[in-house]
Design an enzyme around this catalytic site. Structure first.
Site, PDB file in Angstrom:
ATOM      1  N   SER A  42       0.868  -1.186   0.000  1.00  0.00           N
ATOM      2  CA  SER A  42       0.000   0.000   0.000  1.00  0.00           C
ATOM      3  C   SER A  42       0.903   1.233   0.000  1.00  0.00           C
ATOM      4  CB  SER A  42      -0.921  -0.002   1.229  1.00  0.00           C
ATOM      5  OG  SER A  42      -0.232   0.546   2.319  1.00  0.00           O
ATOM      6  N   SER A 136      19.625  -8.970  12.684  1.00  0.00           N
ATOM      7  CA  SER A 136      19.278  -8.901  14.104  1.00  0.00           C
ATOM      8  C   SER A 136      19.523  -7.512  14.672  1.00  0.00           C
ATOM      9  CB  SER A 136      20.098  -9.912  14.908  1.00  0.00           C
ATOM     10  OG  SER A 136      19.770  -9.790  16.279  1.00  0.00           O
ATOM     11  N   HIS A 193      21.125 -18.076  16.329  1.00  0.00           N
ATOM     12  CA  HIS A 193      21.267 -16.837  17.114  1.00  0.00           C
ATOM     13  C   HIS A 193      20.018 -16.637  17.975  1.00  0.00           C
ATOM     14  CE1 HIS A 193      20.030 -12.627  17.613  1.00  0.00           C
ATOM     15  NE2 HIS A 193      21.303 -12.302  17.714  1.00  0.00           N
ATOM     16  N   ASN A 194      18.869 -16.794  17.371  1.00  0.00           N
ATOM     17  CA  ASN A 194      17.630 -16.588  18.123  1.00  0.00           C
ATOM     18  C   ASN A 194      17.450 -17.658  19.204  1.00  0.00           C
ATOM     19  OD1 ASN A 194      17.205 -14.528  16.299  1.00  0.00           O
ATOM     20  ND2 ASN A 194      15.015 -14.891  16.165  1.00  0.00           N
ATOM     21  N   GLU A 197      19.429 -16.556  21.926  1.00  0.00           N
ATOM     22  CA  GLU A 197      18.694 -15.417  22.524  1.00  0.00           C
ATOM     23  C   GLU A 197      17.635 -15.934  23.512  1.00  0.00           C
ATOM     24  OE1 GLU A 197      17.134 -12.531  19.572  1.00  0.00           O
ATOM     25  OE2 GLU A 197      15.164 -12.873  20.460  1.00  0.00           O
TER      26      GLU A 197
HETATM   27  C1  6PG Z   1      16.565 -10.118  16.562  1.00  0.00           C
HETATM   28  C2  6PG Z   1      15.418 -10.795  17.234  1.00  0.00           C
HETATM   29  C3  6PG Z   1      14.215 -10.716  16.376  1.00  0.00           C
HETATM   30  C4  6PG Z   1      12.958 -10.955  17.148  1.00  0.00           C
HETATM   31  C5  6PG Z   1      12.477 -12.348  17.111  1.00  0.00           C
HETATM   32  C6  6PG Z   1      12.197 -13.029  18.413  1.00  0.00           C
HETATM   33  O1  6PG Z   1      17.556 -10.807  16.396  1.00  0.00           O
HETATM   34  O2  6PG Z   1      16.463  -8.935  16.244  1.00  0.00           O
HETATM   35  O3  6PG Z   1      15.718 -12.131  17.483  1.00  0.00           O
HETATM   36  O4  6PG Z   1      14.416 -11.524  15.291  1.00  0.00           O
HETATM   37  O5  6PG Z   1      12.856 -10.306  18.322  1.00  0.00           O
HETATM   38  O6  6PG Z   1      11.350 -12.209  16.339  1.00  0.00           O
HETATM   39  O7  6PG Z   1      10.877 -13.178  18.601  1.00  0.00           O
HETATM   40  P1  6PG Z   1      10.067 -14.165  19.519  1.00  0.00           P
HETATM   41  O8  6PG Z   1      10.564 -13.983  20.906  1.00  0.00           O
HETATM   42  O9  6PG Z   1       8.681 -13.620  19.340  1.00  0.00           O
HETATM   43  O10 6PG Z   1      10.180 -15.540  18.987  1.00  0.00           O
END
Ligand code: 6PG
Length: 483
Positions: A42, A136, A193-194, A197
């Site tokens: 959009s 990220s 990486h996640n 995290e």
């Molecule tokens: C990043 C984060 C980003 C995001 C994820 C996690 O590296 O910038 O990891 O990718 O915050 O979406 O999300 P969830 O906690 O909802 O799985």
């Protein structure tokens, strides 16, 4: 600022999908002197970006995909920032039909790496380059310098790398962006990486829980501890923002905000993907798995409500020496964090071997030092460890981390045992400690497992003192035969 494209193909990069992440990346490119073609399904979002931030650089406003593609210099480079899954496939198809061989499509979303492998192969057949790039750093990172993990064909990095490196976070003059490897490797690495995290966040959560429930601290007191920790070895983005979140007050009630937020953690899926992939690869990412399951358990609100008040069997009083217990938690957090990273890097090594990606762990540690959510001081140590020995069997075995764990081990055990005696859940602390104990054990109970498997299924076993496979005739005379 230019808001039309009558001058023809002059944009160095195009961004399609202008929600917050896409807008911020587009602005980041423009702020670094690149001409950016903008496209969104959009036009309102495109116009809003130009109205609010047009003065930040040179943007080209386009309405249709044809116009968008026509605005780009060759080889055309288009960054897609749309929702992972079907929307990404739809945009790729539209773009691919309008582009020419040699052009580059970059998917900057959190795509599943197997989708990226599929998309790369299909676009390669059409002569196009497809780069799955993990990005990220959230909204702030997208604008001011993210960590970027681009996969895809190496040739495409020549045309793309300098652009991406210019907008990435920089640490000691090194950009937090490098070519990761072929096809889906960039998104695979971003996925892990996640996962890390998730583990890191869960460990921090467990530490907070211990301060609250074992020592009776309020949110401000815990915030003070995290602020102090952020000045030492634990210095990291996640520890820093933990203090900020804990200090935040709720305007409506005057309470700490954390005390009015529902304690049910959500997830979009990258942590779950990490664990599923680890199961397929046979890599024990126990810390990450505990973190994913802990979120699931927190979300089982009905079940939890029904279980409140069950017997606790609390066998200890609150720790008498708060300062000592605080130091113990700090050490336990550090050691468990090392385990989470060690497991994540093991998964990356396994993925690299499985898909023939030739990934370099030291490079990943380098680009995770800045911009990304797991950025932390100790990534320098991980980089050093892999620089010294790229074939390190486990991060835990690097001299620096081996020593750090040796220093932490007593505290780690005290934290896990105290939490257990008090009835406070510490799934990630406890499983990381068990992982460490299992890894260093000379004998594991797996020998018994093998015996049982042989008993009920004639699955055979190996012996410690001879080559080959053996089977005991369990339902016969129980003699052993070579299988
Ligand atoms: C990043 C984060 C980003 C995001 C994820 C996690 O590296 O910038 O990891 O990718 O915050 O979406 O999300 P969830 O906690 O909802 O799985």
């Amino acid at each position: 600022m230019t808001i039309d494209n009558t001058e023809g193909a002059r944009a160095q990069i195009g961004v399609t999908g202008l929600a917050v992440m896409g807008s911020n990346i587009a602005r980041n490119f423009a702020r670094h002197g690149h001409t950016v073609a903008l496209h969104n399904r959009s036009i309102a979002k495109t116009d809003a970006l130009i109205e609010e931030h047009g003065s930040e650089g040179d943007f080209v406003r386009t309405e249709t995909i044809e116009e968008f593609v026509a605005a780009l210099q060759k080889p055309r480079r288009v960054l897609i920032m749309v929702k992972a899954g079907d929307p990404t496939d739809a945009v790729i198809e539209e773009l691919a039909s309008a582009m020419e061989p040699g052009d580059i499509i970059i998917d900057g979303g959190n795509a599943l790496y197997t989708d990226t492998i599929r998309r790369e192969a299909s676009l390669r057949d059409r002569g196009l380059h497809f780069v799955g790039a993990g990005i990220s750093g959230g909204e702030e990172g997208a604008l001011n310098g993210p960590s970027i993990m681009p996969g895809g064909p190496k040739e495409s990095y020549q045309a793309l790398g300098p652009l991406l490196e210019s907008i990435a976070a920089q640490v000691d003059g090194t950009p937090c962006c490098t070519h990761i490897g072929p096809d889906g490797s960039g998104h695979f690495v971003k996925m892990v990486h996640n996962g890390i995290e998730y583990a890191d966040m869960q460990l921090i959560g467990e530490a907070y829980n211990l301060f609250r429930d074992a020592l009776g601290y309020d949110a401000d007191q815990v915030a003070d501890v995290f602020t102090e920790w952020n000045a030492g070895d634990l210095e990291s983005y996640l520890v820093e923002i933990t203090a900020e979140v804990l200090r935040q007050k709720d305007a409506k009630t005057g309470k700490a905000l954390v005390d009015v937020i529902v304690d049910a953690a959500e997830q979009k899926g990258t942590g779950r993907w990490t664990v599923k992939s680890a199961l397929d690869l046979g890599v024990p990412v126990t810390g990450i798995a505990e973190a994913v399951f802990a979120r699931a358990l927190s979300g089982a609100r009905e079940q939890r409500k029904a279980a409140v008040g069950l017997a606790s069997g609390r066998l200890a009083d609150k720790p008498a020496d708060a300062a000592q217990f605080t130091e113990d938690i700090r050490q336990a957090l550090y050691a468990s964090k090392v385990v989470a990273y060690a497991q994540g890097f093991d998964q990356i090594a396994a993925g690299s071997a499985e898909y023939d990606w030739d990934l370099h762990p030291a490079d990943l540690a380098t680009i995770w030092r800045g911009g990304c959510i797991i950025r932390a001081r100790f990534l320098n140590r991980i980089k050093d460890a892999y620089d010294e020995n790229p074939k390190l069997p486990s991060l835990i075995l690097a001299p620096y981390f081996r020593d750090a764990i040796e220093t932490a081990i007593d505290s780690w055990r005290r934290v896990v045992s105290t939490a257990t005696l008090l009835g406070i859940p510490v799934p990630a602390f406890a499983s990381s400690l068990s992982y460490y104990d299992a890894l260093r054990a000379e004998r594991l109970p797996a020998a018994l497992t093998q015996g049982q498997r042989d008993f009920f299924g004639a699955h055979t076993y190996e012996r410690v003192d001879a080559e080959g496979k053996f089977h005991t005739l369990w339902s016969g005379d129980r003699s052993e035969v070579q299988a």
